[in-house]
Each structure stands twice: as C-alpha cells, then as structure tokens.
Design a protein around this motif. Sequence first.
Motif, mmCIF file in Angstrom:
data_model
loop_
_atom_site.group_PDB
_atom_site.id
_atom_site.type_symbol
_atom_site.label_atom_id
_atom_site.label_comp_id
_atom_site.label_asym_id
_atom_site.label_seq_id
_atom_site.Cartn_x
_atom_site.Cartn_y
_atom_site.Cartn_z
ATOM 1 N N ALA A 62 71.786 81.873 33.159
ATOM 2 C CA ALA A 62 70.505 82.248 32.879
ATOM 3 C C ALA A 62 69.958 83.846 33.242
ATOM 4 O O ALA A 62 70.560 84.023 34.469
ATOM 5 C CB ALA A 62 69.604 81.623 33.335
ATOM 6 N N ARG A 63 69.478 84.639 32.589
ATOM 7 C CA ARG A 63 69.116 85.875 32.745
ATOM 8 C C ARG A 63 67.809 86.149 32.335
ATOM 9 O O ARG A 63 66.960 85.226 31.489
ATOM 10 C CB ARG A 63 70.144 86.929 32.316
ATOM 11 N N THR A 64 67.143 87.221 32.712
ATOM 12 C CA THR A 64 65.819 87.789 32.482
ATOM 13 C C THR A 64 65.371 89.148 32.242
ATOM 14 O O THR A 64 66.474 89.967 32.814
ATOM 15 C CB THR A 64 64.738 87.269 33.596
ATOM 16 N N PHE A 65 64.381 89.597 31.594
ATOM 17 C CA PHE A 65 64.133 90.728 31.252
ATOM 18 C C PHE A 65 63.116 91.465 32.163
ATOM 19 O O PHE A 65 62.815 92.584 32.423
ATOM 20 C CB PHE A 65 63.603 90.970 29.796
ATOM 21 N N SER A 66 62.805 90.414 33.218
ATOM 22 C CA SER A 66 61.559 90.817 34.059
ATOM 23 C C SER A 66 61.987 91.768 35.073
ATOM 24 O O SER A 66 61.112 92.816 35.417
ATOM 25 C CB SER A 66 61.103 89.450 34.708
ATOM 26 N N LYS A 67 63.193 91.554 35.631
ATOM 27 C CA LYS A 67 63.748 92.490 36.526
ATOM 28 C C LYS A 67 64.407 93.823 36.319
ATOM 29 O O LYS A 67 63.882 94.923 36.784
ATOM 30 C CB LYS A 67 64.456 91.779 37.817
ATOM 31 N N ALA A 68 65.641 93.644 35.667
ATOM 32 C CA ALA A 68 66.391 94.733 35.248
ATOM 33 C C ALA A 68 65.858 95.694 34.283
ATOM 34 O O ALA A 68 66.133 96.709 33.932
ATOM 35 C CB ALA A 68 67.805 94.274 34.927
ATOM 36 N N TYR A 69 64.902 95.038 33.334
ATOM 37 C CA TYR A 69 64.293 95.654 32.282
ATOM 38 C C TYR A 69 62.811 96.110 32.296
ATOM 39 O O TYR A 69 62.167 96.381 31.541
ATOM 40 C CB TYR A 69 64.602 95.078 30.846
ATOM 41 N N GLY A 70 62.005 95.709 33.434
ATOM 42 C CA GLY A 70 60.731 96.105 33.765
ATOM 43 C C GLY A 70 59.872 95.382 32.813
ATOM 44 O O GLY A 70 58.798 95.680 32.664
ATOM 45 N N LEU A 71 60.327 93.969 32.434
ATOM 46 C CA LEU A 71 59.444 93.629 31.361
ATOM 47 C C LEU A 71 58.775 92.093 31.796
ATOM 48 O O LEU A 71 58.518 91.068 31.319
ATOM 49 C CB LEU A 71 60.047 93.283 29.955
ATOM 50 N N ALA A 72 58.346 92.238 33.216
ATOM 51 C CA ALA A 72 57.919 90.760 33.715
ATOM 52 C C ALA A 72 56.651 90.303 33.112
ATOM 53 O O ALA A 72 56.381 89.165 32.937
ATOM 54 C CB ALA A 72 57.687 91.025 35.183
ATOM 55 N N GLY A 73 55.883 91.407 32.511
ATOM 56 C CA GLY A 73 54.532 91.043 31.794
ATOM 57 C C GLY A 73 54.843 90.402 30.649
ATOM 58 O O GLY A 73 53.723 89.586 30.080
ATOM 59 N N ALA A 74 55.739 90.698 29.967
ATOM 60 C CA ALA A 74 56.351 90.288 28.563
ATOM 61 C C ALA A 74 56.829 88.631 28.565
ATOM 62 O O ALA A 74 56.714 88.010 27.544
ATOM 63 C CB ALA A 74 57.225 91.113 28.157
ATOM 64 N N ARG A 75 57.324 88.168 29.894
ATOM 65 C CA ARG A 75 57.916 86.892 30.046
ATOM 66 C C ARG A 75 59.045 86.629 28.774
ATOM 67 O O ARG A 75 58.772 86.200 27.703
ATOM 68 C CB ARG A 75 56.740 85.877 29.751
ATOM 69 N N VAL A 76 60.248 87.368 29.138
ATOM 70 C CA VAL A 76 61.279 86.891 28.203
ATOM 71 C C VAL A 76 62.568 86.677 29.185
ATOM 72 O O VAL A 76 62.991 87.360 29.947
ATOM 73 C CB VAL A 76 61.609 88.182 27.249
ATOM 74 N N GLY A 77 63.116 85.529 28.772
ATOM 75 C CA GLY A 77 64.316 85.277 29.716
ATOM 76 C C GLY A 77 65.490 84.639 28.662
ATOM 77 O O GLY A 77 65.047 84.533 27.555
#
Length: 351
Positions: free
Chosen positions: A203-218
Amino acid sequence: MVRIRTDLATFAPYVPGKQPEDGNWIKLNTNEASECPPGALAALNALGPEGLFRYPDPTAMPLRRDLAGLYGLTPDRVVVGNGSDEILSLLLRAVCDPGAEVLAPDPAYSLYPVLAAAQGASYRAIACLDDFALDLESLCAARPAITFITSPNNPAGTSYPAGQIARICASGHNLVVVDEAYAEFAESNALGLLREFPNLAIARTFSKAYGLAGARVGYLLGPAELCQTLLAIKDAYNISAAAQAAAQAALRDRDWAEAMWESVRSRRSRLIAGLSSIPGLEPHPSQANFVLVDCGPHSAPWLLEQLAAQKILVRHLGHVRGAENALRITVGKDSEIERLLGELSAICHAC
C-alpha cells in the motif's frame, strides 16, 4: 432509538493530529509535505466544468495504467483508493470474517486496530524488539487473516529490509500488507518481492511523497485476484476527477518528486543533527519524512505544550509503545526546522 452494534459500544476512534484553523502555525505534526507538484496544480486549473458535473472514472483506470507502467505491472494488479486508509479498510473487508485475526508489530500505524474493530475482527500486536526491530520469530509463527508491516515504521521511522518481509511472506501467512506510506524517503522497499510472493501486497499514498494529502489518493499493488475483489467491494466513484487528474500529473512530474524526496532526506539529516545537539534529546534514526525524538529527562507532553505556545505543532503519541516520552516531528522547511530547533533549545536549556 437507533440500535448500534454492541461491539462498538467501547469503540475507540482514530485521533488525527491537530489541524489549526488559521495559517500562522508551523505544522510539523501530521507528516505532510511542505509543497505540492506544479504539474498537479496546473492539472486542477485545466480540469474544466466537466470535472465537476460529470462522475469520474469509476475505477480510475487511466491512473491505474500509469501506476502499472511505473512499477512494471499490469493494471489488474493496481487498485486506487480514497487515500491509502480506504485501501487498508477494503483489505480488511475482503479477507476478514467476523472474529478473524489482524496482526501487526507494536508500534505501528494506530489506524490498524480501529479498522479491525470496525470490521468485527480481533487485533493482535507483537511487540517490537530493541530499536523497533521486528520480532520475526513471533511474527512468522502467527497465522492471522492479514498482517500489516509499516515500513518505514510509524512512528519510529525504521525501515525493514526486504529479506525480513520475504521471511514473513514465506512463513505461511494468508496476506502480508507492507504499508509503504513513507517508502520514497527510504533506502529500501518491498517492491522487488511482488513477483515472488502471491500473498504480498504493498500500500502506498500520494499524500507524503507527492504532496497531495488534501486530494486523498492512495493505491495498492498486489495479486490480480485480490485487486479485483477490492474493486468489486469499493464504493462507487471513490476517487474524484480532480484527485485523479492531480495524481496523474504528479506522476508525470517525476523530476520534481525526486528532487523533493532528496531535499527531505537532506533536511532530515539536519533535523536529526540539530536535535542531537540539544541536551537530553535523543532522536532515533529515520527513513521517513519525520523523526521520533526521545525527550529523556524532559516531559514530552510539557515540551508539546511549550512548543504549541509558540505556535509550533508536533505530535506526542503517549499511548504508543516505545514513544511514551517522545515527540514525532515532521521534516519541515529549512526555516521551520531552524525555528523549531531554536525554540526547543531555549526551552530545554531553561529547564
């Protein structure tokens, strides 16, 4: 009166980090990035009205294709969720009958027991050894429905070698999920094991490494049959058109992303060195975008309050094993790190 499930009578919800209502805080408590991809902003600006009045792609197939291409997989081995938290919840729904066991090291991401309880599953935590090392013997002897390994560990920042993950997978576990929310900041990951073990998912997320925490994409990378089950039980249209567009643009902004990851690693080293220079503070080695620092003779809750009085937010996870008197600090901007270290130094020297 509405009847509520009796097993939820003592349900303890996940407690997120404080989100201040004004923008005058230095926010180092929830491990967010301090910037976002320029390409993602451009994609949002170019979205157009159909991105709002039309439903989005129900399975996020264009984004799944992009992720599959990035990792050398086929799209049927990729699922996109509303943050990786939704992915974790879907996994429990897919593999856990009522009363099934969910296993994780201790400490680990504190959402796992919450999701297990909501699913009606039991949760068992196996204490880590010294320096947050995995108790491989105990983990391998267990036979849960699902095993979560957070690597790098949250809140410790410890990254676990692929060989240790392989040993757990080979021991006969039904499903091993490596939660790699912070893997882009680490020196190793479990991606190379995906072709070897049919009971492994990442499982990975765009929140940390791509700066998209507000978009909510994992997203999940895993066996095709598992991914198809998750697609079958997920909510309809679970990823907005805006979030899908931003995530695709972020993947195309690879140079920006890799430069950001390297910058975080460099600032992390400076943060650790600065914390080490303050009497009584002992930071743990970290492979994530945060640092866990033991407060030694100082009271972590008191330091938390003193920093908050200066409008600096960090996280105290006093209920977490091994972090009872520690603070978890996000690797912020250079100016934020300098301000934090200055305030901490003044507070600790005044004790």
